[in-house]
Structure formats: structure tokens, C-alpha cells
Design a protein around this motif. Structure first.
Motif, PDB file in Angstrom:
ATOM      1  N   THR A 142      -4.017  -3.882   4.786  1.00  0.00           N
ATOM      2  CA  THR A 142      -4.139  -4.958   3.743  1.00  0.00           C
ATOM      3  C   THR A 142      -4.923  -6.709   4.974  1.00  0.00           C
ATOM      4  O   THR A 142      -3.252  -6.927   5.671  1.00  0.00           O
ATOM      5  CB  THR A 142      -3.156  -5.321   2.724  1.00  0.00           C
ATOM      6  N   THR A 162       0.668  -0.744  -0.268  1.00  0.00           N
ATOM      7  CA  THR A 162      -0.225  -0.090  -0.093  1.00  0.00           C
ATOM      8  C   THR A 162       0.382   1.409  -0.154  1.00  0.00           C
ATOM      9  O   THR A 162       1.265   1.262   0.315  1.00  0.00           O
ATOM     10  CB  THR A 162      -0.474   0.390   1.004  1.00  0.00           C
ATOM     11  N   ARG A 187      -9.297  -0.295  -3.186  1.00  0.00           N
ATOM     12  CA  ARG A 187      -8.490  -1.871  -3.695  1.00  0.00           C
ATOM     13  C   ARG A 187      -6.990  -1.441  -4.137  1.00  0.00           C
ATOM     14  O   ARG A 187      -7.679  -0.906  -5.899  1.00  0.00           O
ATOM     15  CB  ARG A 187      -9.456  -2.925  -3.949  1.00  0.00           C
ATOM     16  N   SER A 205      -4.977 -11.342   1.788  1.00  0.00           N
ATOM     17  CA  SER A 205      -5.919 -10.904   0.115  1.00  0.00           C
ATOM     18  C   SER A 205      -4.852 -10.456  -0.722  1.00  0.00           C
ATOM     19  O   SER A 205      -3.106 -10.772  -0.542  1.00  0.00           O
ATOM     20  CB  SER A 205      -5.851  -9.268   0.843  1.00  0.00           C
TER      21      SER A 205
END
Lengths: 684, 187
Positions: A455, A369, A539, A459
Motif C-alpha cells: 500500500t 493488508t 483495494r 492511500s
């Protein structure tokens, strides 16, 4: 007029008898019970207009979307968000009543300090300033080999970066994490690409999931994801576990295994896959260390350790190659703790042998991220797993309030703390156990706390959501980052949101509308933040990373194992602690859920030990009797449940909610695992 | 000596009789306070052949499924800015509440404990229960009975009289073959 004593007694006695034949006592009992509902302190929902708010649940790392129905602004009902990309509209039982938590009887309203007073430990009022000056005092007096540390059970959040940056300024400061349920993915990454981004699971395309004790349907990763796939008939589950757990019960195949023999079973599956050339990777030179080990564990030889019939081992191996991509996972149990490094290495090896890394339905790399450029450049304190820290080396420890949903035995922390260490715990609730002299500082409780939801480990794409407060936090709640002088949590999370927006990657799923829009369609970072705090999750776009070609299993990565369990004539049973993610660690349950444990029996109550009929007979135990479970570390009193869902020679206990004592009877090994202890049971 | 012995039995019986009388005749009344409603409202004047209104005209269920409960003054003022029938009660109502725009402090007979969420929409719209199933013939009453508040629990006597207690809910659910879960009513 003088009334004789006898007559007075007669009159009183007659009145007492007579009143029992009237509605008076019964009506008073009934009305008093109703009156008790209106005691001061009993939360009274507000009256007002009905509204709906959205947030993301922070109680465990699953990142489930939450729809809160509010009356007069106060949440009265929580539910899942339909079509949420990760949780698929589901919410666990604890999450459904999460709005009770700010009213929990053990909600912390003011800082306190535990002080030993003879044999007792008392709580005395303290201030956050006292706690911080104790922390600074330790920093100024550290000796070589000693550390100050922050334990963050939910790494990867904005706060985590700021903790690390702050600790970098502190001499001998270390940032601590704990092994989580994604340990298998980390083990695979070590073999494939140690410098690559984190790994996730492409479960939507997985054929078979081989789980070594991970509670995949109710307390691992995001259970809603697994349950949705099961409902669609798209995922087969093979559960390897000594207990017929809730997951084992719902699996396509349950393989009962002798506790602690997971390495032997994994290697025996690998043995079959290699011997029968069932996978293309079976002859890969990169897997030579695995082949060497697997050669020693034919199903017949492994049987002596695992108790699993060779035919069943062969059937499991064939199942793994018969149904598309198969993935093996470990990760451990929320109450029973991590499986152990060797077990995870063996399971990682099995995944490499199955050739699922980087393939559809397998273990896939995801991008990190984004973080603000300033954080990316800043020097950070080293991150270390708690198990790797030298024993008795931590002079001062701060614990972050966000729970991982995994238990932390007191014994484990004690092992790492130096004598008379300063412990500062940030928590919305009074912790289940404490240390002499520790400070406990209140923080906001869900759903009134703001936090970043990182997260989930399973995932396949990076995710970002905000646990936005449904109501303002009460005034007594403090912000750990602010107290440590590292900034404010809200500013940090907002800065990260801005960095994500600037990356232009991915899409935003809106909880209210159920629609997904490209991030680039938003006007600015402020609009992104507004949407996130009103209920949305970001996302990342799908990773286009190619499958990793450089599979390498380092020598010494995996060692042959003779099993973990060391039964002795004195302690002939294997004590297996287990727990529900919402009910262990720093989590508290709504008191309403006591019915789930104590009355309905839908979850194992921590006061109950389950044992097989054969073991019960051997220890002269009967259904419902009281008994002591004793290990080399101590004992705890339990009620016995006789059930064939556990293997003979095994006793299973739930270690939550509360009842920290049961966890304290479990031995913490040199590798910081506590999932198996040799034990005995004595009828009381 | 005999007199003393008999005196003991007599006093025992007297005590017993006093307790029985007090328990059965005095206590059931003494446990409640009677509070007058703000003014004499007649449901009968509004409903049935006289008024032609239905329960849901005032006690409506909104689009979002929320039951309005007792109507706000605003709703009453829609018809009663001026006297319609000119009864003493109506005049009193207009003078005391409509003209000064003051909400009517009704005492609610069916007010449930705070830990219960009763959904009118589930019972009226989904289960198709008549209002009278729980509220009795309240909608046809020509005057409001005094609000009898239990001195200990604080709740209305009507809850017990009209079978609106938890046991009654459970019984009705059982009759209709519904399973009772705590979370159905207690949030």
C-alpha cells in the motif's frame, strides 16, 4: 621503377588533399555511425505480433498501474493505466522508459566482491554461497551489542514478514527500515493511536495541502493522484520550501523559508491559529505541549528564524481554515532525505490543531493488508528505524533490492556499520558506491522481476498489487529470500494473495477492462492470483473507523527549535541536496533520460549547482562557471547556474542520477538527516 | 633540380586527381554490394489499370493498427496457386516458393534501424500521406531493382536515395509544424 621519395610524398599528399573533396571521409563517418547501431550488445527488439500486458511499477512506492505494449513478447512501450484508482492513468518519465532497465549498462550479471587493493577498490568474481557463508560466519561470532540486520526500504510486503521471521531465529538479528515520505502520518499516529493501523490521506476531500518541502506533484506518494485532483481544481497547495522547486512553481502559494526553520514556522502558524481561535481544537487540553511551544513563536519572533513576513504567516494560517479540511505534510525530499523527528512532530501537532484526524479530507486510519494466519502468529524480529540503531553496531548487513526511491548516503550506512562489517547487497545493478569487502548479488530487474507492491503510504485504503514479470528474468538473477533459506518470493506473495482472498474484503480493479469487481465475486484464490498477475490491484473496502478521540501529545514529543542550519564565517552557505525519486537510491535511469537532464534541463543535472544572483555575486561566481562546493565533509566539482529560484545564501544541488560524490559532501547529523549542510563555493 | 621540383607538383596533382576520381566515380559504387531479389516481381502488373489492386490490398494495416509490411507467402498463394498470366517470373515464383510453401526471402529496401519505431498507421491513416511520399513510385515499377547494401552500415541505399533518413523525417515534421521529440520515434 624507382619512385623518388619526393614524388611519393607528393602523390600521397595530393591524394590526401583530394580525398577531402570527395564524399569518401564524410560518407564513411556517416555509415560508421549507422554501423555502430548494430554492435553486438545493442538490444534489438524482437519482431512478432503486437500484444498488451499489464503490471504494476515497483520503482518507487507509488504503485502506478502499467500498460506494456509488447512486440514478440518484448515490451517496447509503457504507459499508465487509465482510471487506475491510485495512479489515475499517469506514469512518471522514468516509469515510461522502465523497460530499458534490463539492458542498462550497469546491469549486474554475476555476483562480485569489492576488494581493496592499495588505494583502489577492485571487483573480483564471487559466488552467492561465499556471501551466505560470510553472513553465517558473522552470526556465529557476534559479541554483545553487535547486530546482524536486513535493511528493507519497502516494508509491509510479504518478503518483509519473512525477513522478520527469519531474523527472529538469528541471535541479535534486527529488521531495519528507513524513514519514508509518510513520516508525518506516523508522527500523527504516535499522538493519536500508537496501536492503531497505519494512517493514510483522504486527499480526494482535502481542501488545502500544506507541504513542507515534499515534492507533491512529482515525487511524493502517488503523484498521479495529486495531479488529477489539481486538474479538477479540487486541491490547493501551499508549498513551504527555500527553493522554487517544480512543486513550488505549480503551487497556489510558495512560501520561501530559511532552510532548517520549519519547526519555527509550523509553531508560528499554530500560534496564529490558537491566538485567533481559528480552530475548535485550539483550546483542547490534549494539545497543551503544543500550545506551550507555540506561545514562544509569534510570527514576529519566528521571522528572525524563518525569514517569513508575519503577514504571510497569518495568511497561511487563514488559508488552512478557509478551504475545508487542511492537511500539513512533511516527509522530506527523495534526495535531501527526511525532515527530522522534531519537524515531523511539529507538523503532526499542526494537524492535530487543525482537527483533521479521522475526518473526511484529513488523515484517516486504514486497515492492514491481511497476512496468512501463520505469519501473524509467528514471532518476528523487532523492526527498527536505521537512525535508531547504535552507531558502529552492525556486523553484517543485507540490503533488499527493492528501492524506496530515497537516497541513502554512504556516510549514513558507514556510521551504523561496525569496523570490517560484512555487507551483502542484492541489486539488479552495480550500486553507485560500495564498501570494502562487500558482496553484490544480482537480482531481477523491472519489468522482469516479480514483487509485491504494498500500500502506498498516502492511500486511505489498504492496497495490494503484484509487479508481474513482463518477460522471464535472466538466469543470473537470484532470489534473496531463497538464498536466505526463507522461502521463495513468488510463493510468499502468492500466500499473501490467498490470505487477502480469504478475508473476503474489498474489490479488485482490472487494468485491462477498467472494471472493479467485489472480491467475493471471484471463485477462488487461484483466480485472484491469475488476475493479479495479469494486471489488477486489490483495494480494501472503505474503513469505518470512527475519528480518534484520544488525541495526546506526549510531553517531550516536541521541542522548541532554533533552526537546523549552523552557518559559520568559514561555511556561509546552506547546501541543500535534492533529488528525483526515480533517480536516487538504488534506482537507475534509462540512458535515454540523460537528455532530460543534460540537454533539455527539464530536471536538475547532478553536475549543476543553483545559486541566487546575490550569492553568486558574493562568491564571484558567474553563470556556467566551474566551482567547488566544499563542506566540512568534502568537496565536489559543479557547474554554476545562477537563478533567482533559490533564496540568497542557499546552494541547491541534485544528488542523482549517479554522481554519488555530491551526496558524500553532505553532513549526516546525529539524527541521521542530511538535508542541510553549511558550505562554501570556490570558483575554479 | 627543376625537374625534381616540377615532379613534386605533378605527383601532388596526380594524387589529387586520382583521389577525386576514385572518390567521386568509384567509391559511390564500390561502397554498395548489389544483391538480386529472389525473383522478378512486377508491382505494375498488380496495380494500376493492369492489375487493379491498391497498395493496401497487400500491404495492409490490421485492426490493431499494426502494419503488415511485406505480405506473407500465404497472401500471394491466395491468387497464385496456379499461374494467372503464365509469365516466366510467375512460373518461377510458383515453382520455387508456392509449391514448396517456402517464404520469399525479400530484401527490404526501406528497412529502418532497430532503434526506430515507424508507425505506418500514424502516417497513412492519421496524417493521410500517400505511400509514394516516402516510397516513391515503387508501386508502379515493372521490375525490382537490385538491393544495394552499404558495405559499412549494412543498410539499403534506397533509404538515402528516397529520403527516408532521420533528417528527412525531421524536415517533414518541421514542414508540418510538428515538434520532434526523441521518444516520438525512438523507444
Amino acid at each position: 621503377m624507382k619512385i623518388p621519395r619526393r614524388e611519393l610524398l607528393g602523390l600521397t599528399g595530393g591524394a590526401a588533399v583530394g580525398v577531402m573533396f570527395t564524399p569518401v571521409p564524410w560518407k564513411l563517418v556517416h555509415d560508421s555511425a549507422l554501423w555502430s547501431q548494430s554492435w553486438p550488445g545493442v538490444p534489438v527488439p524482437m519482431r512478432g505480433a503486437t500484444s498488451v500486458k499489464y503490471t504494476t511499477c515497483p520503482l518507487c512506492p507509488a504503485a502506478c498501474g502499467v500498460r506494456a505494449t509488447c512486440v514478440g513478447g518484448q515490451p517496447v512501450q509503457l504507459a499508465g493505466v487509465p482510471s487506475h484508482p491510485q495512479s489515475r492513468g499517469m506514469l512518471c518519465t522514468a516509469g515510461l522508459v522502465g523497460h530499458h532497465l534490463p539492458f542498462h549498462a550497469e546491469r549486474l550479471r554475476a555476483p562480485f566482491r569489492r576488494v581493496r587493493d592499495g588505494a583502489d577498490v577492485r571487483r573480483i568474481p564471487a559466488t552467492s554461497d561465499e556471501a551466505m557463508s560470510a553472513w553465517k560466519q558473522v552470526i556465529g561470532s557476534l559479541k554483545p551489542g553487535e547486530h546482524v540486520a536486513i535493511l528493507d526500504q519497502r516494508p509491509g510486503r510479504a518478503q518483509s514478514f519473512l525477513y522478520r521471521r527469519m531474523l527472529n531465529e538469528v541471535p541479535q538479528g534486527i529488521y531495519l527500515t528507513m524513514s519514508d515520505q509518510g513520516a508525518t502520518l506516523e508522527s500523527v499516529r504516535q499522538c493519536v493511536a500508537p496501536s492503531a493501523g497505519p494512517f493514510g490521506l483522504d486527499l480526494e476531500n482535502t481542501g488545502t495541502l500544506l507541504s513542507f518541502g515534499a515534492p507533491v506533484v512529482d515525487g511524493w506518494g502517488t503523484p498521479g493522484r495529486v495531479l488529477a485532483l489539481r486538474k479538477q481544481g479540487r486541491l490547493r497547495i501551499v508549498q513551504v520550501e527555500p527553493i522554487r522547486s517544480r512543486t513550488a512553481d505549480r503551487a497556489d502559494l510558495w512560501v520561501p523559508i530559511t532552510p532548517g526553520s520549519e519547526v519555527a514556522f509550523t509553531l508560528s502558524i499554530a500560534h496564529v491559529l490558537i491566538a485567533e481561535k481559528l480552530t475548535p481544537e485550539s483550546q483542547s487540553p490534549a494539545l497543551e505541549p503544543l500550545r506551550k511551544m507555540a506561545a514562544q513563536f509569534s510570527p514576529e519572533i519566528a521571522r528572525t528564524l524563518t525569514g517569513i513576513a508575519p503577514d504571510l504567516t497569518v495568511a497561511v494560517a487563514k488559508e488552512l481554515v478557509a478551504n475545508g479540511t487542511a492537511v500539513a505534510i512533511g516527509g522530506g525530499d527523495p534526495g535531501g532525505g527526511p525532515l527530522g523527528a522534531q519537524e515531523e512532530a511539529a507538523i503532526a501537532g499542526l494537524n492535530l490543531l487543525l482537527g483533521n484526524v479521522g475526518r473526511p479530507g484529513g488523515i484517516v486510519e486504514r486497515r492492514e493488508t491481511p497476512v496468512p494466519a501463520e505469519w501473524a502468529k509467528a514471532p518476528m524480529a523487532p523492526s527498527m528505524d536505521l537512525s535508531k540503531v547504535p552507531d558502529n553496531s552492525i556486523r553484517a548487513l543485507i540490503t533488499d533490492p527493492l528501492p524506496s526511491g530515497n537516497a541513502i548516503p554512504r556516510r549514513l550506512l558507514e556510521k551504523k556499520l561496525a569496523q570490517h562489517a560484512t555487507v551483502i547487497r542484492f541489486s539488479p545493478f552495480v550500486p553507485a558506491y560500495g564498501f570494502d569487502g562487500e558482496f553484490v548479488i544480482p537480482t531481477a530487474a523491472y519489468p522482469n522481476a516479480l514483487d509485491e507492491i504494498a500500500t502506498p503510504f498516502d492511500s486511505p485504503r489498504a492496497m495490494f498489487a503484484v509487479a508481474a514479470p513482463i518477460q522471464p528474468a535472466d538466469a543470473s538473477s537470484l532470489d534473496p529470500l531463497e538464498l536466505l533459506g526463507a522461502g521463495k518470493t513468488e510463493d510468499a506473495v502468492k500466500a499473501r494473495a490467498q490470505a487477502i482472498f480469504e478475508s473476503g474484503r474489498g474489490e479488485l480493479f482490472n487494468y485491462a477492462s477498467g472494471e472493479t469487481a467485489p472480491l467475493k465475486s471471484l471463485k477462488n484464490g487461484e483466480e485472484f492470483w491469475t488476475q493479479l498477475t495479469a494486471g489488477a490491484c486489490w483495494r480494501d473496502s472503505e474503513s469505518t473507523a470512527a475519528p480518534h478521540a484520544n488525541v495526546r501529545m506526549p510531553e517531550g514529543f516536541l521541542n522548541a527549535s532554533q533552526g537546523r542550519l549552523q552557518r559559520t564565517p568559514e561555511y556561509p552557505l546552506a547546501l541543500l541536496p535534492s533529488g528525483w525519486r526515480a533517480a536516487v537510491g538504488g534506482n537507475k535511469l534509462s540512458p535515454l533520460l540523460s537528455k532530460v537532464y543534460e540537454e533539455s534541463g527539464l530536471r536538475d543535472s547532478p553536475s549543476v549547482a543553483t545559486i541566487s544572483p546575490q550569492s553568486a555575486e558574493a562568491f564571484h561566481l558567474t553563470e556556467g562557471c566551474r566551482a567547488m562546493i566544499e563542506t566540512a565533509c568534502g568537496g565536489a566539482q559543479v557547474k554554476v547556474r545562477v537563478d533567482s529560484s533559490v533564496m540568497p545564501g542557499v546552494v541547491q544541488v541534485a544528488v542523482g542520477p549517479e554522481r554519488a560524490g555530491l551526496l558524500e559532501t553532505c553532513a549526516v547529523g546525529a539524527d541521521c538527516t542530511w538535508r542541510i549542510s553549511a558550505a562554501r563555493m570556490v570558483k575554479l | 633540380m627543376n625537374q625534381v621540383k616540377h615532379g613534386g607538383i605533378v605527383s601532388f596533382c596526380a594524387g589529387c586527381a586520382i583521389a577525386l576520381a576514385g572518390g567521386w566515380l568509384v567509391f559511390p559504387r564500390a561502397i554498395y554490394t548489389a544483391e538480386k531479389q529472389p525473383f522478378a516481381f512486377s508491382h505494375a502488373a498488380h496495380t494500376g489499370e493492369k492489375g487493379g489492386m491498391k497498395c493496401e490490398d497487400c500491404h495492409s494495416i490490421g485492426a490493431e493498427g499494426r502494419f503488415s509490411g511485406i505480405p506473407k507467402l500465404e497472401q500471394c498463394s491466395g491468387c497464385h496457386t496456379q499461374p494467372v498470366k503464365g509469365s516466366a517470373a510467375e512460373k518461377e515464383f510458383i515453382a520455387n516458393y508456392v509449391t514448396p510453401n517456402r517464404e520469399i526471402p525479400w530484401q527490404v529496401y526501406s528497412r529502418q534501424p532497430e532503434n526506430v519505431y515507424f508507425s505506418h498507421v500514424s502516417h497513412v491513416k492519421v496524417a493521410k500521406l500517400e505511400c509514394a511520399r516516402c516510397h516513391g513510385e515503387h508501386g508502379k515499377s515493372s521490375s525490382l531493382e537490385p538491393f544495394q547494401r552499404n558495405r559499412v552500415s549494412g543498410y539499403s541505399k534506397t533509404i538515402a536515395d528516397r529520403h527516408m533518413e532521420m533528417g528527412d523525417c525531421e524536415r517533414c515534421h518541421a514542414e508540418k509544424g510538428l515538434k520532434n521529440s526523441c521518444l516520438d520515434c525512438h523507444k
